[in-house]
Design a protein around this motif. Structure first.
Motif, mmCIF file in Angstrom:
data_model
loop_
_atom_site.group_PDB
_atom_site.id
_atom_site.type_symbol
_atom_site.label_atom_id
_atom_site.label_comp_id
_atom_site.label_asym_id
_atom_site.label_seq_id
_atom_site.Cartn_x
_atom_site.Cartn_y
_atom_site.Cartn_z
ATOM 1 N N LEU A 44 -0.417 8.588 5.601
ATOM 2 C CA LEU A 44 -1.296 7.505 5.033
ATOM 3 C C LEU A 44 -2.417 7.079 5.971
ATOM 4 O O LEU A 44 -2.001 6.778 6.966
ATOM 5 C CB LEU A 44 -0.054 6.296 4.651
ATOM 6 C CG LEU A 44 -1.015 4.898 4.394
ATOM 7 C CD1 LEU A 44 -1.577 5.021 3.010
ATOM 8 C CD2 LEU A 44 0.116 3.888 4.119
ATOM 9 N N VAL A 53 1.923 5.296 -0.889
ATOM 10 C CA VAL A 53 1.573 6.556 -1.228
ATOM 11 C C VAL A 53 2.687 7.540 -1.216
ATOM 12 O O VAL A 53 3.838 7.311 -0.567
ATOM 13 C CB VAL A 53 0.602 7.013 0.152
ATOM 14 C CG1 VAL A 53 -0.861 6.093 -0.041
ATOM 15 C CG2 VAL A 53 1.162 7.090 1.304
ATOM 16 N N ASN A 106 0.939 -1.322 -0.001
ATOM 17 C CA ASN A 106 -0.013 0.121 0.043
ATOM 18 C C ASN A 106 0.932 1.131 0.002
ATOM 19 O O ASN A 106 1.254 1.764 0.902
ATOM 20 C CB ASN A 106 -1.001 -0.028 1.291
ATOM 21 C CG ASN A 106 -1.981 1.007 1.063
ATOM 22 O OD1 ASN A 106 -2.270 1.543 0.211
ATOM 23 N ND2 ASN A 106 -2.405 1.492 2.589
#
Length: 242
Positions: A201, A196, A194
């Motif tokens: 986040l 970013v 995941n």
């Protein structure tokens, strides 16, 4: 050369020629990660061989060289559905190499010496997320929001549940996959990355009454400004009711 019994998953320091074995301690229906940090006092990289099956070749894990022990962890994921044991070794032909390692999951390490092992309160407050920190909680069966915050490029941590892991990358600049390794057929489908590009986040997840664990996978220096929070969205919703 040293040989370590590693059933408790504790922090070990390996030098060329050293071996470590975790025998029969990986549970079915549980995902684990072996965390490898380059701890050499120079920029020498290291390669370790991880054996998880007598019928399959070892997995080679490369731990990149870094000056001043500032590098991210290399992570090897393995499922207890594929094996109950792992062993690892560092070849002798790597002069100057040194690696610190431990096993992380909702179960491990059971020996947390050298690790800040502490509960993460679902209070929405930011808590320091220093290197070698393992937070844990038992989220109830409703929605929660996690948040990571760091001003350091490529800050990485891992959220574990029983059979899954979420690799969170803040300020992501490059593909983190070169530092992620897998043993066996099951683990790759249980890990989600995941990334970013921002300093913060946020992600939502649903509790189920099982334990959730968050482990820092970055260096001591890069973790000085990092923080993590856990917020119960059900509690937040209830607080706003008339």
């Amino acid at each position: 050369m040293a040989s370590y019994q590693w059933n408790d998953g504790r922090i070990l320091t390996l030098n060329p020629g050293d071996t470590a074995k975790c025998q029969g301690e990986l549970n079915q229906q549980q995902l684990y990660a072996l965390f490898f940090y380059n701890s050499a006092q120079n920029d020498t990289g290291a390669t370790l061989n991880v054996v998880w099956s007598n019928s399959q070749p070892p997995v080679q894990v490369h731990v990149p060289g870094t000056a001043g022990r500032l590098g991210l962890a290399s992570l090897l994921f393995v499922s207890g559905n594929d094996t109950n044991s792992v062993s690892l070794s560092m070849g002798q032909n790597q002069p100057g190499a040194q690696v610190q390692c431990f096993i992380g999951s909702v179960k491990m390490p059971t020996n947390t010496a050298g690790i800040n092992n502490t509960p993460l309160e679902a209070d929405g407050q930011l808590h320091p997320f220093n290197a070698f920190t393992r937070y844990f909680a038992v989220p109830q069966s409703h929605w929660y929001q996690g948040q990571l915050q760091s001003n350091v490029n490529q800050f990485i941590s891992v959220q574990f549940t029983q059979q899954s892991a979420l690799v969170n990358v803040v300020n992501c600049l490059v593909d983190p996959s070169p530092t992620l390794f897998y043993a066996g057929p099951t683990a790759p489908s249980q890990v989600k990355v995941n990334p970013v590009q921002s300093q913060t986040l946020q992600w939502n997840f649903q509790g189920n009454g099982g334990q959730t664990v968050w482990i820092n996978a970055d260096s001591i220096q890069n973790s000085q400004s990092a923080s993590i929070s856990l917020l119960s969205l059900a509690s937040l919703y209830a607080a706003h009711q008339p």
